[in-house]
Design a protein around this motif. Structure first.
Motif, mmCIF file in Angstrom:
data_model
loop_
_atom_site.group_PDB
_atom_site.id
_atom_site.type_symbol
_atom_site.label_atom_id
_atom_site.label_comp_id
_atom_site.label_asym_id
_atom_site.label_seq_id
_atom_site.Cartn_x
_atom_site.Cartn_y
_atom_site.Cartn_z
ATOM 1 N N ALA A 1 2.036 -11.086 4.004
ATOM 2 C CA ALA A 1 2.340 -9.640 4.409
ATOM 3 C C ALA A 1 3.006 -9.234 5.534
ATOM 4 C CB ALA A 1 1.391 -8.725 3.946
ATOM 5 N N ASN B 1 8.323 -5.322 6.907
ATOM 6 C CA ASN B 1 7.992 -4.386 7.797
ATOM 7 C C ASN B 1 8.462 -3.096 7.218
ATOM 8 O OD1 ASN B 1 6.522 -5.734 10.013
ATOM 9 N ND2 ASN B 1 8.672 -6.545 10.363
ATOM 10 N N ALA C 1 0.356 0.863 7.572
ATOM 11 C CA ALA C 1 1.041 -0.447 7.970
ATOM 12 C C ALA C 1 0.350 -1.339 8.870
ATOM 13 C CB ALA C 1 2.472 -0.139 8.294
ATOM 14 N N ARG D 1 -1.508 -3.575 5.585
ATOM 15 C CA ARG D 1 -0.467 -4.563 5.304
ATOM 16 C C ARG D 1 -0.083 -5.375 6.691
ATOM 17 N NH1 ARG D 1 3.852 -3.218 1.488
ATOM 18 N NH2 ARG D 1 4.895 -4.360 2.811
ATOM 19 N N HIS D 2 -0.880 -5.062 7.687
ATOM 20 C CA HIS D 2 -0.759 -5.961 8.886
ATOM 21 C C HIS D 2 0.507 -6.429 9.207
ATOM 22 C CE1 HIS D 2 -5.075 -6.151 8.552
ATOM 23 N NE2 HIS D 2 -4.732 -6.677 7.293
ATOM 24 N N GLU D 3 1.438 -5.194 9.376
ATOM 25 C CA GLU D 3 2.851 -5.430 9.550
ATOM 26 C C GLU D 3 2.942 -5.586 11.300
ATOM 27 O OE1 GLU D 3 5.323 -2.372 8.007
ATOM 28 O OE2 GLU D 3 4.695 -3.143 5.929
#
Length: 90
Positions: free
Chosen positions: A20, A25, A57, A61-63
């Motif tokens: 992810a 991003n 995020a 989502r670990h962006e």
């Protein structure tokens, strides 16, 4: 010849689903844009929305760009309110 991991021939590589944080991003970029818009126009709506999206995020989502998005949205929120107060007092 096949591998012990399935029926793929040994010369072929398997590409799984991307991580992810590695490829997308999208939430972070949207949050950065909302933070910049919030600095100029309606910070309570846009910059706060950007801050919420940036936190999502970062945590879900670990962006990679999430930390930058949090900073830009927070500056847009506080700076937009200060700029609005200055303009309103004139």
């Amino acid at each position: 010849m096949t591998t012990p991991y399935g029926n793929r021939p040994t010369g072929q590589q398997y590409y799984g689903a991307p991580e992810a944080g590695a490829s997308g991003n999208v939430f972070s970029i949207i949050a950065i844009v909302l933070g910049v818009i919030g600095f100029i126009f309606l910070p309570i709506v846009f910059a706060l929305g950007g801050l919420i999206m940036a936190i999502i995020a970062k945590t879900v989502r670990h962006e990679r760009l999430a930390t930058i998005a949090i900073v830009v949205s927070a500056v847009g929120l506080v700076g937009g309110m200060v700029l609005g107060a200055i303009v309103a007092s004139m």
